[in-house]
Write an enzyme that holds these catalytic residues in place. Structure first.
Site, mmCIF file in Angstrom:
data_model
loop_
_atom_site.group_PDB
_atom_site.id
_atom_site.type_symbol
_atom_site.label_atom_id
_atom_site.label_comp_id
_atom_site.label_asym_id
_atom_site.label_seq_id
_atom_site.Cartn_x
_atom_site.Cartn_y
_atom_site.Cartn_z
ATOM 1 N N GLU A 17 -55.679 14.145 58.023
ATOM 2 C CA GLU A 17 -56.465 14.744 56.944
ATOM 3 C C GLU A 17 -56.045 14.206 55.579
ATOM 4 O O GLU A 17 -56.884 14.053 54.679
ATOM 5 C CB GLU A 17 -56.306 16.273 56.949
ATOM 6 C CG GLU A 17 -56.971 16.983 58.114
ATOM 7 C CD GLU A 17 -56.072 17.074 59.355
ATOM 8 O OE1 GLU A 17 -55.063 16.325 59.439
ATOM 9 O OE2 GLU A 17 -56.378 17.877 60.237
ATOM 10 N N LYS A 112 -39.356 -1.599 52.699
ATOM 11 C CA LYS A 112 -39.049 -0.781 53.859
ATOM 12 C C LYS A 112 -37.999 0.277 53.571
ATOM 13 O O LYS A 112 -37.009 0.024 52.901
ATOM 14 C CB LYS A 112 -38.538 -1.667 54.996
ATOM 15 C CG LYS A 112 -39.640 -2.285 55.799
ATOM 16 C CD LYS A 112 -39.095 -3.313 56.754
ATOM 17 C CE LYS A 112 -38.253 -2.668 57.813
ATOM 18 N NZ LYS A 112 -39.044 -1.904 58.791
ATOM 19 N N GLY A 438 -53.129 -17.364 62.378
ATOM 20 C CA GLY A 438 -53.709 -16.855 63.622
ATOM 21 C C GLY A 438 -54.949 -16.023 63.439
ATOM 22 O O GLY A 438 -56.012 -16.358 63.943
ATOM 23 N N GLU A 490 -58.139 -14.367 66.780
ATOM 24 C CA GLU A 490 -57.677 -13.035 67.211
ATOM 25 C C GLU A 490 -58.686 -11.902 67.024
ATOM 26 O O GLU A 490 -58.292 -10.767 66.743
ATOM 27 C CB GLU A 490 -56.348 -12.671 66.515
ATOM 28 C CG GLU A 490 -55.259 -13.709 66.707
ATOM 29 C CD GLU A 490 -53.946 -13.380 65.983
ATOM 30 O OE1 GLU A 490 -53.710 -12.211 65.649
ATOM 31 O OE2 GLU A 490 -53.157 -14.320 65.758
ATOM 32 N N TRP A 567 -41.779 -2.771 66.694
ATOM 33 C CA TRP A 567 -42.934 -1.981 66.270
ATOM 34 C C TRP A 567 -43.410 -1.010 67.340
ATOM 35 O O TRP A 567 -44.547 -0.572 67.347
ATOM 36 C CB TRP A 567 -44.063 -2.919 65.804
ATOM 37 C CG TRP A 567 -43.692 -3.610 64.515
ATOM 38 C CD1 TRP A 567 -42.652 -3.310 63.689
ATOM 39 C CD2 TRP A 567 -44.362 -4.718 63.893
ATOM 40 N NE1 TRP A 567 -42.620 -4.157 62.605
ATOM 41 C CE2 TRP A 567 -43.662 -5.026 62.710
ATOM 42 C CE3 TRP A 567 -45.486 -5.474 64.225
ATOM 43 C CZ2 TRP A 567 -44.043 -6.062 61.845
ATOM 44 C CZ3 TRP A 567 -45.861 -6.502 63.371
ATOM 45 C CH2 TRP A 567 -45.153 -6.787 62.200
ATOM 46 N N ASP A 605 -45.142 -15.285 67.414
ATOM 47 C CA ASP A 605 -44.880 -14.623 66.130
ATOM 48 C C ASP A 605 -43.669 -13.710 66.203
ATOM 49 O O ASP A 605 -43.570 -12.888 67.111
ATOM 50 C CB ASP A 605 -46.088 -13.746 65.747
ATOM 51 C CG ASP A 605 -47.294 -14.571 65.321
ATOM 52 O OD1 ASP A 605 -47.094 -15.612 64.677
ATOM 53 O OD2 ASP A 605 -48.426 -14.148 65.611
ATOM 54 N N HIS A 647 -43.869 -17.736 63.524
ATOM 55 C CA HIS A 647 -44.219 -17.293 62.183
ATOM 56 C C HIS A 647 -43.383 -16.074 61.828
ATOM 57 O O HIS A 647 -43.172 -15.194 62.650
ATOM 58 C CB HIS A 647 -45.707 -16.944 62.122
ATOM 59 C CG HIS A 647 -46.054 -16.100 60.933
ATOM 60 N ND1 HIS A 647 -45.987 -16.572 59.653
ATOM 61 C CD2 HIS A 647 -46.431 -14.805 60.827
ATOM 62 C CE1 HIS A 647 -46.320 -15.604 58.812
ATOM 63 N NE2 HIS A 647 -46.589 -14.523 59.502
ATOM 64 N N HIS A 700 -52.003 -11.375 50.705
ATOM 65 C CA HIS A 700 -52.058 -9.934 50.437
ATOM 66 C C HIS A 700 -53.013 -9.609 49.304
ATOM 67 O O HIS A 700 -53.349 -8.452 49.079
ATOM 68 C CB HIS A 700 -50.659 -9.404 50.120
ATOM 69 C CG HIS A 700 -49.717 -9.587 51.264
ATOM 70 N ND1 HIS A 700 -48.901 -10.688 51.357
ATOM 71 C CD2 HIS A 700 -49.512 -8.868 52.380
ATOM 72 C CE1 HIS A 700 -48.211 -10.615 52.495
ATOM 73 N NE2 HIS A 700 -48.568 -9.526 53.126
ATOM 74 N N CYS A 732 -49.602 -15.649 55.775
ATOM 75 C CA CYS A 732 -49.686 -14.759 56.944
ATOM 76 C C CYS A 732 -51.115 -14.807 57.475
ATOM 77 O O CYS A 732 -51.931 -15.604 56.980
ATOM 78 C CB CYS A 732 -49.277 -13.333 56.554
ATOM 79 S SG CYS A 732 -49.022 -12.219 57.959
HETATM 80 N N1 GLN Z 1 -50.673 -14.031 64.257
HETATM 81 C C1 GLN Z 1 -50.670 -12.824 63.482
HETATM 82 C C2 GLN Z 1 -51.854 -12.853 62.517
HETATM 83 O O1 GLN Z 1 -52.227 -13.911 62.124
HETATM 84 C C3 GLN Z 1 -49.387 -12.669 62.697
HETATM 85 C C4 GLN Z 1 -49.374 -11.396 61.896
HETATM 86 C C5 GLN Z 1 -48.070 -11.066 61.210
HETATM 87 O O2 GLN Z 1 -47.272 -11.894 60.890
HETATM 88 N N2 GLN Z 1 -47.839 -9.816 60.929
HETATM 89 O O3 GLN Z 1 -52.373 -11.829 62.146
HETATM 90 ZN ZN ZN Z 2 -47.093 -12.661 58.851
#
Ligand code: GLN
Ligand code: ZN
Length: 770
Positions: A17, A112, A438, A490, A567, A605, A647, A700, A732
């Site tokens: 919520e 974090k 990716g 992906e 994770w 990764d 990565h 980002h 990324c």
């Molecule tokens: N292969 C993943 C992507 O491209 C790697 C994501 C990550 O590093 N968190 O989304």
């Molecule tokens: Zn990444």
């Protein structure tokens, strides 16, 4: 006498919520009043739930609209100057601007929260900052609960940890010691404590989790100085200083000597606390808040073991408070609302609400002896035994394979130089080859297709058809852009861990097990309950389909074992190392299948490898040893001519470069744009031999970086490292971006690579021949 205590409770609500209310407010669909009403009702539900569970010390002020560290900065009037003129009260909009950025000011940094997957906002402090009590949240929420007939225990982030979690503001001299601000900060904390005392609070919990990390003498002295002052005040509630996430080290004896009323120690993540307590000869009659119910994992408590521990702790200290080990912020709210794991699995688990019942039961057990909770103990023993003996947690074939792993299995057959020659011959990339990490944008259509499949509105075949359509689109786009090494994008992956968890045995997937990651963002970590087994290929069909569409090589894309571990909620009945090796075998088999199917480059990764680092230095080598070995097992099945890429992102890798080298990937694609390639110098100095793709643009942000900017970064890179060892790629994956941003950004990236490639042509050609 004994009491029961909870550090803090999930804030997000049963159906998230708070997320809807926040996002509605940010979008302008809800008023501040609507948001306040939702927040108030969530607090009420939590308080009543804990009261009904039988908790004596119920937290208040643990609730937050965004983050409790940001709340503390707001309470103290610590507003960075870029957000406005100077210190003073923080209204709702300013508060959210600090968290998320405003029209002109960039957001405060987020990082974090210790080794959890929660992220906090990093306060920024200047030497001349004038702290002032600038918010009334702790008082308001105390009164709000009191009106419901519940006298709560306000929770505050302690002053020393507040400073240690902060950073110097923009332009402040780096030598500025944040601890210099302790004295003026204590003035404000003193004011807060006196006011809480005046309102009728009996206990206040001051969180000092920074003391579960290695600390300098000056920092430990700050702890002593700070609480010597606060504990000596007149008219304040009883003070408990709480540490969690590991043992409290030297801080244990310091806390024992202070005139405090209570000390909180974590006996789940910091079992060494017991030893330290024995060495300190107890706590000088203080109340021990004994963290015995795991605040960070989802398994039921072993009540027998906890009662034994509590018994010993009771003999070491004065009063005993049975407690969670940390805030329950890190676990989902209510197991009874959960439909994912089956009933047997659920009987092995406890979420926040169930943990409150465990804490209350243990307290009754301490007060009245085991007989007082005989039925709880009985049910608990049964569930523990079923779990222990269940064939679902033990697959002999997997255990045998793990036990049979040799050092040779954890590395490639041949050294890098040999592999490099084989790969050059087979792959023939141009100098400065371009690739991506990716994922391509997760569009609304993709999310809708997944939702429709879930609701049975479309069948598997239709879902597959749509995903294939997307893969084709992504392949054509990459061909048009002129990328050298392609990906399938992906589209079929909701999440890079959950996607694999859904297909591997040994994992349970939750439907409603949301945990706050930051602000309104929540995640549903999968739960590893048993031995992990791959039952068949997980990615091969998608990858082969993508490869069938193009002449250019398409990368296979796998999530590494350490990231899957990091994770997820991990079983607590065997070592993390053991679980990680099982995950590594699953990845190894998948990699072998991709390789046998003709895929020439495979990326594994490991974005989370750095964040798994234990808080205490004493445990780090051990972790890094098995984490590196797990990556080695996962990739060891790759032949010489199969190129293994990896990565990593999210952090600063300065302190684990040696281990990254030991992972021995052929190509390392690493986040670098935000630090403007600064880390390349370090890689050169450490003599890194393999190929590196330092990210040339920050994914980002929606911003499309111009060609010149990326070319500039690449020129800088080729000054530091030989061009024939460099790749060109974003920081990324692109899944959170839109095509409108990703496409022009990649076009510019490819163009930047061409420019710099042309400038280098002679040197590049020479290196090729060498
Ligand atoms: N292969 C993943 C992507 O491209 C790697 C994501 C990550 O590093 N968190 O989304
Ligand atoms: Zn990444």
């Amino acid at each position: 006498m004994a009491l029961s205590n909870i550090h803090g409770f999930p804030r997000i609500g049963r159906r998230r919520e708070l997320k809807s209310a926040l996002e509605g407010y940010w979008a302008g669909d809800h008023s501040a009043m609507d948001l306040a009403n939702v927040a108030r009702s969530l607090r009420r539900i939590n308080w009543e739930l804990m009261r009904n569970a039988g908790i004596d010390l119920i937290p208040s002020n643990d609730f937050s609209l965004y983050d409790h560290v940001l709340d503390t900065a707001a309470l103290l009037g610590a507003v960075p100057p870029r957000f406005r003129g100077g210190p003073g009260p923080v209204g709702l909009d300013l508060y959210f601007e600090m968290a998320r950025g405003g029209d002109t000011a960039t957001a405060m940094e987020m990082t974090k929260w210790f080794d959890t997957n929660y992220h906090y906002i990093v306060p920024e402090l200047e030497p001349e900052i004038g702290f002032a009590l600038s918010d009334s949240k702790p008082f308001d929420q105390f009164l709000e609960a009191r009106d419901l007939g519940i006298v709560t225990k306000p929770v505050l982030l302690g002053p020393v940890s507040f400073l240690l979690l902060s950073k110097p503001g923009d332009g402040v001299d780096e030598r500025f010691d944040l601890l210099d601000l302790l004295e003026p900060l204590l003035d404000i904390y003193a004011e807060v404590l006196v006011r809480l005392g005046g309102l009728g609070a009996e206990w206040v919990q001051m969180d000092e989790p920074c003391f579960a990390q290695d600390r300098t003498g000056a920092e430990l002295a700050g702890l002593a100085r700070g609480y010597d002052r606060l504990a000596g005040l007149e008219g304040t509630p009883k003070l408990c200083v709480s540490t969690y996430f590991d043992h409290a080290g030297e801080a244990v004896s310091i806390l024992a000597d202070l005139p405090l009323d209570g000390v909180g120690l974590d006996f789940v993540s910091g079992p060494r606390n017991l030893e330290l307590l024995r060495a300190a000869d107890g706590l000088g009659g203080k109340t021990l808040f004994a963290g015995v119910v795991d605040g960070r994992n989802v398994w039921i408590n072993d009540l027998d073991a906890s009662l034994r521990l509590l018994d010993e702790l009771g003999r070491l200290t004065g009063e005993l408070v049975v407690s969670t080990s940390s805030s329950l912020l890190h676990v989902p709210l209510d197991l009874d609302a959960e439909t994912g794991p089956d009933e047997e699995l659920r009987s092995w688990m406890a979420f926040a609400q169930q943990k409150a019942l465990e804490v209350a039961a243990l307290k009754r057990g301490v007060v009245g002896g085991a007989a007082a909770i005989a039925s709880e103990i009985e049910a608990n023993r049964r569930a523990m035994q079923v779990r222990r003996e269940s064939p679902r947690t033990h697959i002999d074939a997997i255990r045998g394979r793990v036990a049979g792993l040799t050092a040779a299995d954890a590395r490639r057959a041949n050294p890098y130089e040999v592999r490099r020659a084989a790969q050059r011959k087979r792959l023939r990339f141009p100098p400065l080859p371009t690739t991506t990490i990716g994922s391509f944008p997760q569009t609304r259509e993709l999310r809708e297709a997944r939702a429709a499949l879930q609701r049975d509105e479309i069948d598997e075949a239709e879902y597959e058809r749509r995903m294939r359509g997307e893969i084709e689109r992504v392949i054509r786009l990459q061909e048009r852009l002129g990328l050298d090494l392609l990906v399938h994008g992906e589209p079929e992956r909701n999440d890079m861990v959950r996607y694999f968890a859904e297909q591997l045995e040994g994992f349970a997937i939750t439907e409603s097990g949301w945990v706050q990651s930051y602000g309104s963002r929540c995640v549903r970590p999968p739960i590893i309950f048993g031995d992990v087994r791959r039952t068949g290929p997980m990615t091969v069909a998608w990858t082969l389909y993508a490869q069938s569409l193009t002449e250019k090589p398409v990368k296979g894309m796998l999530t590494g074992p350490v990231t899957m571990l990091q994770w997820s909620f991990v079983r607590d009945d065997q070592s993390r190392e053991q679980t990680c090796r099982q995950l590594a075998l699953a990845v190894r088999d998948e990699l072998a299948d991709l390789q046998n199917a003709g895929i020439k480059v495979i990326q594994v990764d490991e974005p989370a490898i750095r964040e798994g680092l234990p808080l205490r230095r004493e445990n780090r080598d051990e972790y890094l040893r098995w984490a590196v070995a797990a990556f080695g097992i996962a990739t060891g099945s790759a032949g010489d001519k199969t190129q293994v890429q990896t990565h990593m992102c999210y952090s600063d890798f300065g302190d684990i470069m040696g281990q990254i080298q030991a992972m021995d990937a052929d190509v390392l694609l690493i986040e670098a744009a935000r630090s403007r390639m600064e880390l390349l110098e370090d890689w050169r100095r450490t003599g890194y031999r393999q190929e590196i793709g330092p990210g040339v643009y920050d994914i980002h942000s929606p911003r499309v970086p111009p060609v010149d900017e990326m070319a500039g970064l690449l020129r800088r890179a080729v000054e530091v490292l030989p061009a024939e060892r460099l790749w060109v790629d974003p920081d990324c994956g692109l899944k959170t971006r839109r095509y409108e941003e990703a496409e022009p950004a990649l076009r510019n990236m490819v163009e930047a690579a061409r420019l710099v490639r042309a400038e280098l042509a002679p040197a590049g050609a020479a290196a090729e021949d060498a």
